[in-house]
Scaffold this motif. Structure first.
Motif, PDB file in Angstrom:
ATOM      1  N   LYS A   1       0.808  -1.210   0.000  1.00  0.00           N
ATOM      2  CA  LYS A   1       0.000   0.000   0.000  1.00  0.00           C
ATOM      3  C   LYS A   1       0.845   1.265   0.000  1.00  0.00           C
ATOM      4  O   LYS A   1       0.501   2.264  -0.641  1.00  0.00           O
ATOM      5  CB  LYS A   1      -0.941   0.001   1.207  1.00  0.00           C
ATOM      6  CG  LYS A   1      -2.021  -1.065   1.157  1.00  0.00           C
ATOM      7  CD  LYS A   1      -2.987  -0.911   2.335  1.00  0.00           C
ATOM      8  CE  LYS A   1      -4.101  -1.926   2.260  1.00  0.00           C
ATOM      9  NZ  LYS A   1      -5.084  -1.765   3.345  1.00  0.00           N
TER      10      LYS A   1
ATOM     11  N   TRP B   1     -13.563  -0.529 -11.133  1.00  0.00           N
ATOM     12  CA  TRP B   1     -13.038  -1.198  -9.934  1.00  0.00           C
ATOM     13  C   TRP B   1     -11.579  -0.798  -9.687  1.00  0.00           C
ATOM     14  O   TRP B   1     -11.183  -0.516  -8.542  1.00  0.00           O
ATOM     15  CB  TRP B   1     -13.127  -2.715 -10.107  1.00  0.00           C
ATOM     16  CG  TRP B   1     -14.420  -3.358  -9.716  1.00  0.00           C
ATOM     17  CD1 TRP B   1     -15.466  -3.661 -10.527  1.00  0.00           C
ATOM     18  CD2 TRP B   1     -14.809  -3.798  -8.408  1.00  0.00           C
ATOM     19  NE1 TRP B   1     -16.476  -4.268  -9.814  1.00  0.00           N
ATOM     20  CE2 TRP B   1     -16.097  -4.368  -8.505  1.00  0.00           C
ATOM     21  CE3 TRP B   1     -14.181  -3.772  -7.159  1.00  0.00           C
ATOM     22  CZ2 TRP B   1     -16.775  -4.911  -7.417  1.00  0.00           C
ATOM     23  CZ3 TRP B   1     -14.861  -4.323  -6.060  1.00  0.00           C
ATOM     24  CH2 TRP B   1     -16.135  -4.875  -6.199  1.00  0.00           C
TER      25      TRP B   1
ATOM     26  N   TRP C   1      -9.933   1.210  -6.466  1.00  0.00           N
ATOM     27  CA  TRP C   1      -8.891   0.587  -5.648  1.00  0.00           C
ATOM     28  C   TRP C   1      -7.642   1.460  -5.598  1.00  0.00           C
ATOM     29  O   TRP C   1      -7.058   1.674  -4.528  1.00  0.00           O
ATOM     30  CB  TRP C   1      -8.555  -0.796  -6.209  1.00  0.00           C
ATOM     31  CG  TRP C   1      -7.880  -1.714  -5.221  1.00  0.00           C
ATOM     32  CD1 TRP C   1      -7.393  -1.375  -3.981  1.00  0.00           C
ATOM     33  CD2 TRP C   1      -7.630  -3.108  -5.363  1.00  0.00           C
ATOM     34  NE1 TRP C   1      -6.856  -2.479  -3.362  1.00  0.00           N
ATOM     35  CE2 TRP C   1      -6.995  -3.552  -4.188  1.00  0.00           C
ATOM     36  CE3 TRP C   1      -7.896  -4.020  -6.378  1.00  0.00           C
ATOM     37  CZ2 TRP C   1      -6.595  -4.881  -4.013  1.00  0.00           C
ATOM     38  CZ3 TRP C   1      -7.515  -5.334  -6.196  1.00  0.00           C
ATOM     39  CH2 TRP C   1      -6.868  -5.762  -5.021  1.00  0.00           C
TER      40      TRP C   1
ATOM     41  N   GLN D   1      -8.245   4.274  -3.259  1.00  0.00           N
ATOM     42  CA  GLN D   1      -8.168   3.862  -1.856  1.00  0.00           C
ATOM     43  C   GLN D   1      -6.720   3.636  -1.405  1.00  0.00           C
ATOM     44  O   GLN D   1      -6.395   3.800  -0.227  1.00  0.00           O
ATOM     45  CB  GLN D   1      -8.997   2.599  -1.631  1.00  0.00           C
ATOM     46  CG  GLN D   1     -10.498   2.835  -1.721  1.00  0.00           C
ATOM     47  CD  GLN D   1     -11.326   1.618  -1.347  1.00  0.00           C
ATOM     48  OE1 GLN D   1     -12.495   1.531  -1.691  1.00  0.00           O
ATOM     49  NE2 GLN D   1     -10.772   0.678  -0.621  1.00  0.00           N
TER      50      GLN D   1
ATOM     51  N   LEU E   1     -11.435  -8.773  -8.668  1.00  0.00           N
ATOM     52  CA  LEU E   1     -10.314  -8.292  -7.853  1.00  0.00           C
ATOM     53  C   LEU E   1      -9.060  -9.147  -8.019  1.00  0.00           C
ATOM     54  O   LEU E   1      -7.959  -8.677  -7.720  1.00  0.00           O
ATOM     55  CB  LEU E   1     -10.716  -8.222  -6.377  1.00  0.00           C
ATOM     56  CG  LEU E   1     -11.772  -7.161  -6.047  1.00  0.00           C
ATOM     57  CD1 LEU E   1     -12.098  -7.179  -4.558  1.00  0.00           C
ATOM     58  CD2 LEU E   1     -11.295  -5.764  -6.460  1.00  0.00           C
TER      59      LEU E   1
ATOM     60  N   ALA F   1      -5.598  -7.244  -8.706  1.00  0.00           N
ATOM     61  CA  ALA F   1      -4.476  -7.391  -7.778  1.00  0.00           C
ATOM     62  C   ALA F   1      -3.216  -7.774  -8.546  1.00  0.00           C
ATOM     63  O   ALA F   1      -2.109  -7.303  -8.242  1.00  0.00           O
ATOM     64  CB  ALA F   1      -4.794  -8.449  -6.726  1.00  0.00           C
TER      65      ALA F   1
ATOM     66  N   CYS G   1     -18.486  -2.095  -3.220  1.00  0.00           N
ATOM     67  CA  CYS G   1     -17.152  -2.255  -3.810  1.00  0.00           C
ATOM     68  C   CYS G   1     -16.060  -2.006  -2.779  1.00  0.00           C
ATOM     69  O   CYS G   1     -15.081  -2.761  -2.682  1.00  0.00           O
ATOM     70  CB  CYS G   1     -16.977  -1.312  -4.995  1.00  0.00           C
ATOM     71  SG  CYS G   1     -17.976  -1.714  -6.439  1.00  0.00           S
ATOM     72  N   GLN G   2     -16.209  -0.942  -2.010  1.00  0.00           N
ATOM     73  CA  GLN G   2     -15.199  -0.625  -0.994  1.00  0.00           C
ATOM     74  C   GLN G   2     -15.051  -1.760   0.010  1.00  0.00           C
ATOM     75  O   GLN G   2     -13.938  -2.138   0.386  1.00  0.00           O
ATOM     76  CB  GLN G   2     -15.571   0.673  -0.280  1.00  0.00           C
ATOM     77  CG  GLN G   2     -15.414   1.917  -1.142  1.00  0.00           C
ATOM     78  CD  GLN G   2     -15.964   3.160  -0.470  1.00  0.00           C
ATOM     79  OE1 GLN G   2     -16.935   3.090   0.303  1.00  0.00           O
ATOM     80  NE2 GLN G   2     -15.376   4.307  -0.746  1.00  0.00           N
TER      81      GLN G   2
ATOM     82  N   ILE H   1     -13.234  -4.727  -1.590  1.00  0.00           N
ATOM     83  CA  ILE H   1     -11.796  -4.463  -1.715  1.00  0.00           C
ATOM     84  C   ILE H   1     -11.106  -4.653  -0.371  1.00  0.00           C
ATOM     85  O   ILE H   1     -10.030  -5.268  -0.280  1.00  0.00           O
ATOM     86  CB  ILE H   1     -11.554  -3.041  -2.262  1.00  0.00           C
ATOM     87  CG1 ILE H   1     -11.948  -2.978  -3.748  1.00  0.00           C
ATOM     88  CG2 ILE H   1     -10.090  -2.632  -2.086  1.00  0.00           C
ATOM     89  CD1 ILE H   1     -11.957  -1.575  -4.317  1.00  0.00           C
ATOM     90  N   GLU H   2     -11.715  -4.134   0.692  1.00  0.00           N
ATOM     91  CA  GLU H   2     -11.118  -4.289   2.024  1.00  0.00           C
ATOM     92  C   GLU H   2     -11.028  -5.760   2.423  1.00  0.00           C
ATOM     93  O   GLU H   2     -10.022  -6.202   2.990  1.00  0.00           O
ATOM     94  CB  GLU H   2     -11.947  -3.505   3.047  1.00  0.00           C
ATOM     95  CG  GLU H   2     -11.842  -1.991   2.878  1.00  0.00           C
ATOM     96  CD  GLU H   2     -12.892  -1.232   3.670  1.00  0.00           C
ATOM     97  OE1 GLU H   2     -13.680  -1.901   4.382  1.00  0.00           O
ATOM     98  OE2 GLU H   2     -12.940   0.006   3.573  1.00  0.00           O
TER      99      GLU H   2
ATOM    100  N   GLU I   1      -8.215  -7.395   0.444  1.00  0.00           N
ATOM    101  CA  GLU I   1      -6.898  -7.021   0.970  1.00  0.00           C
ATOM    102  C   GLU I   1      -6.547  -7.840   2.207  1.00  0.00           C
ATOM    103  O   GLU I   1      -5.381  -8.221   2.400  1.00  0.00           O
ATOM    104  CB  GLU I   1      -6.864  -5.524   1.284  1.00  0.00           C
ATOM    105  CG  GLU I   1      -6.821  -4.642   0.044  1.00  0.00           C
ATOM    106  CD  GLU I   1      -6.848  -3.163   0.363  1.00  0.00           C
ATOM    107  OE1 GLU I   1      -6.513  -2.360  -0.510  1.00  0.00           O
ATOM    108  OE2 GLU I   1      -7.214  -2.805   1.514  1.00  0.00           O
TER     109      GLU I   1
END
Length: 360
Positions: free
Chosen positions: A4, A24, A28, A31, A232, A236, A341-342, A345-346, A349
């Motif tokens: 990150k 998407w 990401w 974020q 995702l 990624a 979506c958020q 993504i979390e 991760e």
């Protein structure tokens, strides 16, 4: 592992940001703290994730133009001064390519050439990731997964255009951009599913439309095998690939970023998984002979990405379908697409972090 801190403050130029995968990826990157400049046509469907998730708010600049407009591309890149470029803009549909082969070749081949030509004038870019497809390989219907050094080709105009795109990418990398210190890679993902896709002639969007209308979904080729993956997973991979190229530009080249081979599944299996979440789904199966030619068997070998990049898919095919169907059901019930979506993504991760801890 996805770093990150690497993305914090990075200047990123993203073509195709109004599309399903582009939306998407924009979210990401935002974020992660990147400064994203988008270049794309307007969304092609209504509804679309770009507008529903207010993706424009994630952007530093939002240019709506064609990738075949070289002057506009050069201007947008000069103004953005990106360090990393993701090229997702494309005509992505097989059956549409039969209706419009010339437009498909223009966007997928010459659009990529225009982008790479525009990058020749940039002194800020260090990494370029060109997104192609699993369909770049000359499909001989064998049961083995395709590797990056297998023969390129394509029966339908979409597949052929993406195979040609790969040749353009390799040429610009070898003839021009490597000498400029720019690491260029192509990324070949599988059949991507996930919340927020309303494209025509795609399995899950067709299922969602049938559920909304309470009608039957017609399946042309129930036994066709594809490397299905949640959206995702390849995203990624794109992020990880860009990170690796930044530090090790000698890794530039082509990479399969599909699911594990075991997660290749038939269309019928995908619908069985979907029916577990939506038991009211009504399906009519064809005999596999409807419509123009489409490959029957396709899977990807990801050993190169696993070994050189540390790429590890996290969600298997059944989990990918489960999450996708729940996303659409939640959105249908009034939940915010942006929040959905958020959250996803979390959660992804966290999965990446858990995989990284296991690897250690």
């Amino acid at each position: 592992m996805l770093d990150k801190s690497f993305w914090q403050g990075k200047s990123v130029f993203l073509t195709g940001h109004t599309g399903f995968k582009g939306s998407w990826l924009t979210l990401w990157l935002s974020q992660l703290g990147a400064k994203v400049s988008g270049y794309s046509l307007d969304p092609l469907t209504n509804p679309n994730l770009c507008e529903l998730a207010e993706i424009a708010k994630c952007l530093r600049s939002d240019t709506r133009a064609d990738v075949n407009d070289l002057a506009n591309l050069q201007k947008a890149i000069a103004e953005a001064r990106p360090e990393i470029v993701f090229h997702l803009a494309a005509q992505p549909l097989v059956r549409r390519s039969y209706r419009d082969p010339v437009g498909t070749f223009a966007t997928n081949v010459m659009g990529t050439a225009h982008l790479l030509e525009a990058l020749r004038a940039s002194d800020s870019v260090r990494v370029v990731v060109i997104v192609t497809t699993d369909k770049v390989y000359r499909n001989v219907e064998w049961c083995w997964p395709y590797r990056e050094d297998d023969q390129l080709g394509g029966h339908d105009p979409y597949s052929a255009s993406k195979a040609a795109c790969e040749i353009v990418v390799a040429s610009y990398r070898d003839a021009f951009l490597r000498e400029q210190g720019v690491a260029v890679a192509s990324a070949r993902a599988g059949n991507v599913i996930g919340g927020g896709d309303w494209s025509e002639d795609r399995l899950i969007p067709d299922v969602v439309r049938a559920l909304d209308a309470k009608t039957m979904v017609i399946i042309r080729r129930p036994q066709a095998i594809r490397p299905w993956q949640h959206v995702l997973e390849p995203l990624a991979g794109y992020l990880l690939l860009a990170q690796k190229l930044w530090h090790s530009p000698e890794l530039a080249g082509a990479y399969n970023l599909g699911p594990e081979t075991k997660d290749a599944a038939t269309v019928r299996q995908i619908l069985e998984f979907a029916s577990r979440i939506e038991p009211g789904l009504q399906v009519e199966y064809g005999d596999g002979n409807e419509g123009p030619h489409e490959a029957g068997w396709l899977s990807l070998e990801i050993a190169k990405a696993r070994t050189l990049l540390g790429y590890r898919p996290s969600w298997g095919v059944e989990e990918a379908v489960r999450r996708t169907m729940i996303w659409y059901r939640s959105q249908r019930q009034g939940e915010s697409p942006l929040t959905l979506c958020q959250t996803e993504i979390e959660e992804y991760e966290k999965e990446l972090m858990a995989l990284s801890d296991l690897a250690i």
